[in-house]
Design an enzyme around this catalytic site. Structure first.
Site, PDB file in Angstrom:
ATOM      1  N   HIS A  48       0.818  -1.215   0.000  1.00  0.00           N
ATOM      2  CA  HIS A  48       0.000   0.000   0.000  1.00  0.00           C
ATOM      3  C   HIS A  48       0.861   1.280   0.000  1.00  0.00           C
ATOM      4  O   HIS A  48       0.748   2.083  -0.930  1.00  0.00           O
ATOM      5  CB  HIS A  48      -0.998  -0.036   1.156  1.00  0.00           C
ATOM      6  CG  HIS A  48      -1.605   1.284   1.473  1.00  0.00           C
ATOM      7  ND1 HIS A  48      -2.437   1.952   0.602  1.00  0.00           N
ATOM      8  CD2 HIS A  48      -1.480   2.101   2.562  1.00  0.00           C
ATOM      9  CE1 HIS A  48      -2.810   3.108   1.142  1.00  0.00           C
ATOM     10  NE2 HIS A  48      -2.235   3.216   2.324  1.00  0.00           N
ATOM     11  N   HIS A  72       4.059   6.785   5.442  1.00  0.00           N
ATOM     12  CA  HIS A  72       2.872   7.468   5.957  1.00  0.00           C
ATOM     13  C   HIS A  72       2.038   6.671   6.955  1.00  0.00           C
ATOM     14  O   HIS A  72       1.348   7.249   7.779  1.00  0.00           O
ATOM     15  CB  HIS A  72       2.002   8.000   4.801  1.00  0.00           C
ATOM     16  CG  HIS A  72       1.061   6.995   4.211  1.00  0.00           C
ATOM     17  ND1 HIS A  72       1.416   6.199   3.151  1.00  0.00           N
ATOM     18  CD2 HIS A  72      -0.216   6.647   4.535  1.00  0.00           C
ATOM     19  CE1 HIS A  72       0.399   5.420   2.841  1.00  0.00           C
ATOM     20  NE2 HIS A  72      -0.604   5.666   3.659  1.00  0.00           N
ATOM     21  N   GLU A  76       1.221   5.215  12.790  1.00  0.00           N
ATOM     22  CA  GLU A  76      -0.108   4.748  13.174  1.00  0.00           C
ATOM     23  C   GLU A  76      -0.156   3.229  13.355  1.00  0.00           C
ATOM     24  O   GLU A  76      -0.724   2.727  14.315  1.00  0.00           O
ATOM     25  CB  GLU A  76      -1.109   5.180  12.079  1.00  0.00           C
ATOM     26  CG  GLU A  76      -2.526   4.688  12.279  1.00  0.00           C
ATOM     27  CD  GLU A  76      -3.313   5.531  13.272  1.00  0.00           C
ATOM     28  OE1 GLU A  76      -2.773   6.570  13.703  1.00  0.00           O
ATOM     29  OE2 GLU A  76      -4.439   5.137  13.608  1.00  0.00           O
ATOM     30  N   ASP A  77       0.443   2.510  12.444  1.00  0.00           N
ATOM     31  CA  ASP A  77       0.207   1.067  12.389  1.00  0.00           C
ATOM     32  C   ASP A  77       1.373   0.181  12.817  1.00  0.00           C
ATOM     33  O   ASP A  77       1.225  -1.035  12.849  1.00  0.00           O
ATOM     34  CB  ASP A  77      -0.182   0.655  10.950  1.00  0.00           C
ATOM     35  CG  ASP A  77      -1.471   1.319  10.495  1.00  0.00           C
ATOM     36  OD1 ASP A  77      -2.256   1.711  11.380  1.00  0.00           O
ATOM     37  OD2 ASP A  77      -1.685   1.462   9.284  1.00  0.00           O
ATOM     38  N   ASP A 139      -2.955   8.490  -0.990  1.00  0.00           N
ATOM     39  CA  ASP A 139      -3.337   7.427  -0.056  1.00  0.00           C
ATOM     40  C   ASP A 139      -4.812   7.068  -0.280  1.00  0.00           C
ATOM     41  O   ASP A 139      -5.185   5.902  -0.417  1.00  0.00           O
ATOM     42  CB  ASP A 139      -3.108   7.958   1.368  1.00  0.00           C
ATOM     43  CG  ASP A 139      -3.531   6.979   2.447  1.00  0.00           C
ATOM     44  OD1 ASP A 139      -3.325   5.761   2.262  1.00  0.00           O
ATOM     45  OD2 ASP A 139      -4.052   7.434   3.481  1.00  0.00           O
ATOM     46  N   ASP A 259     -22.170  17.724 -25.917  1.00  0.00           N
ATOM     47  CA  ASP A 259     -20.716  17.654 -25.694  1.00  0.00           C
ATOM     48  C   ASP A 259     -20.264  16.581 -24.704  1.00  0.00           C
ATOM     49  O   ASP A 259     -19.566  16.848 -23.752  1.00  0.00           O
ATOM     50  CB  ASP A 259     -20.110  19.015 -25.340  1.00  0.00           C
ATOM     51  CG  ASP A 259     -20.823  19.699 -24.189  1.00  0.00           C
ATOM     52  OD1 ASP A 259     -21.041  19.065 -23.170  1.00  0.00           O
ATOM     53  OD2 ASP A 259     -21.148  20.882 -24.345  1.00  0.00           O
TER      54      ASP A 259
HETATM   55 MN    MN Z   1      -2.478   4.647   4.029  1.00  0.00          MN
END
Ligand code: MN
Length: 749
Positions: A48, A72, A76-77, A139, A259
């Site tokens: 990812h 990124h 957090e993870d 992201d 159009d």
């Molecule tokens: Mn992410």
């Protein structure tokens, strides 16, 4: 999954001097940190951040941004920390990664109020560095591309958030490709039936028109060859979401849409754009009202292009966009292309080919917010998006770069109160973008506001009608209420002291407490303020405390009370011994040199011809006032201070207004008329002490009239003669400090 060297190569293609070591280190670090984590799809989690990085290489972003993309999700993870990232990659990258971590916690689709707040937080994060937003969008794009793997109940929320927040943001940043893809992906999940129906019909239409499209393409190519214009022609089809939205908002059927097909003509130079346009218009007829030149007037988000619609070979409408290669890059990558790389496309190795000084968070945000909020074509953007919340807001900054969000119409006073109540209460002036501006100036997006403060300030009550924020309004109300109440209760205490004294009694504040019920007041301060305001007479208070007391004062005769006013016109000088200078009138009689301000003399005023008689309005005007002359047919010119309410009578007769200004000689000793209204406590000696103050301040009383406004107060109107505005202001402030005076006001000046 993309290999380490492949990523480096991708960046090298547009940035040969890339910092390879940085990219390699980030690649390895992120891969190790995410370890065996898996995505919902079953892919290794690391795929990812890697895909996000790849999206950003498509936009030709620098290695810092790519590094941030790789990192990124680590804070957090994974076990990664800000400190660790700071140490390994430097604090700049650490800050960006942390910014993204914070953004992740925002749940943007929620109640309307929370949305506004979250958008503000989003902007604050962006204010750190716009690269945060670029990584966030990439992201989101990758998450949307892989949304199929996310549990069904979560999909809709993510898709809605994308449609309402991220797609419009991308558009606002000028990143059209990103916007279109986000919209298409979100549309698919939000309204699957409509999505499939529109997509199928578009495919069907494309199939049926394939012949026409290539016909036009060939015709265009031939045309440009004939005119010797080097151009690339690409056909493009409207995207399902924009087709659907048009059908919805304009209540049109699919068949009614014109159009749906368009062509993009990309040429080398601006000159070629216009030559191509000329060639096209001389071959096919154009549809009136559809021509737009965004080259001479670029859109707010820096979009530049020429748009025109022609009636094509088979009578169908065809939209054409004509632009240079550079403009095309900006149109596709927006902010990412245009602002990060000022020299994009022209000097890939030049000094401009790196993050410029404009990445300064502050400058960025100002640009970003301007782009976000100044919609030049509402249909383009703000309609049907949550970002319409921005429409009624302005975003301003403190000199230190703090973002202050305010409602539209907000003034520097609102700004001051938004910063802090103390700042608002002590605000006396403001600099907007470095220039002193009036406090009622309406603030605009991106304004930098510096508040000038003074400890001595009390917010004027009049501000309440100027401000637009509730916070400012209630703070001003509170502050002025306190100040006024204090003034009145001080005045009330003095009135009572004297009233008790006259009654031969001793005044004590505590004596009021037991009689509060009789006076129908809730506390002692309330009694004092009521007396000070003239709502409660001092005699009533004396009677309440001493019910047996008989008022022996001579009361005013009923007739005098009825008439109210009595005039002392021209009599002031006789009633009071007034020291000081002689009046204007007597000076003139003595025939001294210098222009006299009499009926026939020339006033020291420039802008009027010598023949016309000039006089002052009854309320007067003094040097220092801004003045205007009003032509009175047959009787000359009358001079008014510019703020005089009397001038409204001439609003519809601009021909009578004459520009005049003072022409004062330093040596000139001339007095000028000004009218004051003074409210004083009604007690013996008030008038004398006021006259004394006027006299010792070297002003002349020309006319005086008096009237009673309330049992304890008298209003007096003084026509004075003073040297100038400074002199008058000094006198006014001395009068205000005089014990018996409750209010002093200039009349119409
Ligand atoms: Mn992410």
């Amino acid at each position: 999954m993309m290999r380490q060297y492949q990523l480096v190569e991708r960046v090298q293609r547009y940035k040969p001097d890339v910092n390879e070591a940085l990219l390699n280190k980030a690649y390895v670090y992120a891969m190790q940190k995410h370890g065996h984590q898996k995505r919902a799809s079953g892919d290794p989690y690391f795929s990812h951040p890697l895909e996000v990085a790849a999206i950003l290489t498509d936009m030709h972003l620098d290695e810092s941004t790519i590094t941030v993309a790789l990192l990124h999700d680590t804070i957090e993870d994974t076990s990664a920390t800000r400190a660790e990232i700071d140490e390994l990659f430097g604090p700049d990258i650490g800050r960006l990664v942390e910014g993204l971590t914070k953004l992740k916690k925002l749940d943007l689709v929620s109640t309307k109020a929370a949305q506004a707040e979250n958008l503000r937080k989003l902007l604050l994060a962006v204010s750190e560095d716009v690269r945060v937003l670029l990584v966030k969008l990439a992201d989101r794009l990758h998450n949307m591309r892989t949304l199929d793997h996310v549990p069904v109940h979560k999909r809709l929320r993510v898709a809605e958030e994308t449609m309402e927040i991220y797609a419009p943001l991308a558009g606002r940043m000028g990143m059209q490709d990103m916007r279109e893809e986000l919209e298409e992906l979100a549309f698919r999940y939000i309204n699957p039936e409509a999505f499939h129906a529109v997509t199928e019909r578009l495919a069907d239409l494309l199939e049926r028109n394939r012949g026409v499209i290539s016909e036009i393409e060939e015709a265009l190519a031939k045309l440009f060859e004939k005119y010797k214009i080097k151009a690339t022609v690409k056909s493009r089809q409207k995207k399902p979401w924009s087709v659907f939205r048009k059908m919805e908002t304009k209540a049109l059927s699919f068949e009614q849409l014109s159009d749906i097909f368009g062509f993009r003509v990309v040429v080398d130079t601006v000159d070629d754009c216009y030559r191509a346009l000329g060639a096209i218009h001389s071959t096919w007829s154009m549809v009136p009202g559809r021509f737009k030149d965004y080259i001479s007037t670029p859109k707010q988000n820096d979009y530049r292009s020429i748009h025109t619609t022609i009636v094509g070979p088979s009578r169908q409408r065809v939209e054409l966009q004509i632009r240079t290669r550079e403009m095309n890059t900006v149109a596709e990558y927006g902010v990412a292309a245009h602002s990060l790389y000022k020299d994009f496309g022209s000097k890939p190795n030049g000094p401009g080919h790196r993050i410029s000084k404009d990445t300064n968070a502050y400058a960025w945000l100002r640009h970003t917010i301007e782009a976000l909020s100044e919609g030049d074509n509402p249909e383009d953007f703000l309609e049907n998006t949550k970002l319409e919340l921005f429409q009624d807001q302005v975003f301003c900054f403190t000199p230190k770069g703090r973002l202050i969000a305010l409602p539209r119409g907000a003034t520097p006073i609102d700004f001051a109160y938004a910063v802090h109540t103390d700042v608002g209460d002590t605000c006396v002036g403001a600099k907007v973008n470095g220039r002193i501006m009036p406090l009622m100036t309406e603030l605009k997006n991106g304004d930098e506001v510096e508040i000038i403060r003074s400890k001595a300030q009390v917010p004027p009550a009049a501000w309440e009608s100027v401000v637009v924020t509730g916070k400012a309004r209630s703070a001003i109300r509170r502050a002025t209420k306190n100040a006024i109440r204090k003034q009145y209760s001080g005045l009330g205490a003095r009135i009572l002291e004297r009233a008790f004294e006259r009654a031969g009694k001793t005044y004590a504040k505590d004596a009021l407490r037991p009689v509060l019920h009789r006076l129908a007041r809730k506390d002692v301060e309330d009694v004092l303020a009521a007396v000070g305001r003239g709502e409660l007479s001092s005699q009533d208070v004396v009677h309440a405390v001493f019910p047996d007391y008989k008022d022996e004062r001579v009361t005013q005769s009923p007739k005098a009370r009825e008439e109210g006013w009595f005039n002392l016109r021209n009599a002031a000088g006789m009633l009071f011994q007034i020291p000081g200078r002689s009046s204007r009138r007597s000076r003139k009689d003595k025939g001294k040199d210098g222009p006299a301000a009499g009926e026939n003399g020339a006033l020291p005023i420039r802008g009027v011809s010598g023949d016309l008689p000039v006089r002052f309005a009854p309320e007067g005007a003094v040097p220092g006032d801004r003045i205007v002359g009003i032509l009175q047919p047959g009787s000359g010119i009358t001079i008014y201070p510019i703020q005089s309410p009397a001038l409204t009578a001439f609003d519809d007769q601009p021909e009578r207004w004459i520009d005049v200004r003072w022409d004062i000689d330093e040596n000139m000793k001339e007095r000028f008329p000004a009218r004051l209204s003074i409210t004083a406590i009604n007690e013996p000696g008030s008038l004398a002490s006021i006259a004394q103050v006027i006299a010792t301040n070297d002003a002349n009383i020309h006319t005086l009239s008096m009237g009673r406004t309330a049992p304890d107060f008298t209003e007096m109107i003084f026509d004075l003669e003073v040297w100038d505005l400074k002199h008058l202001n000094r006198l006014v402030s001395q009068l205000k400090e005089t014990a018996c005076v409750s209010d002093v006001r200039r009349v119409n000046g």
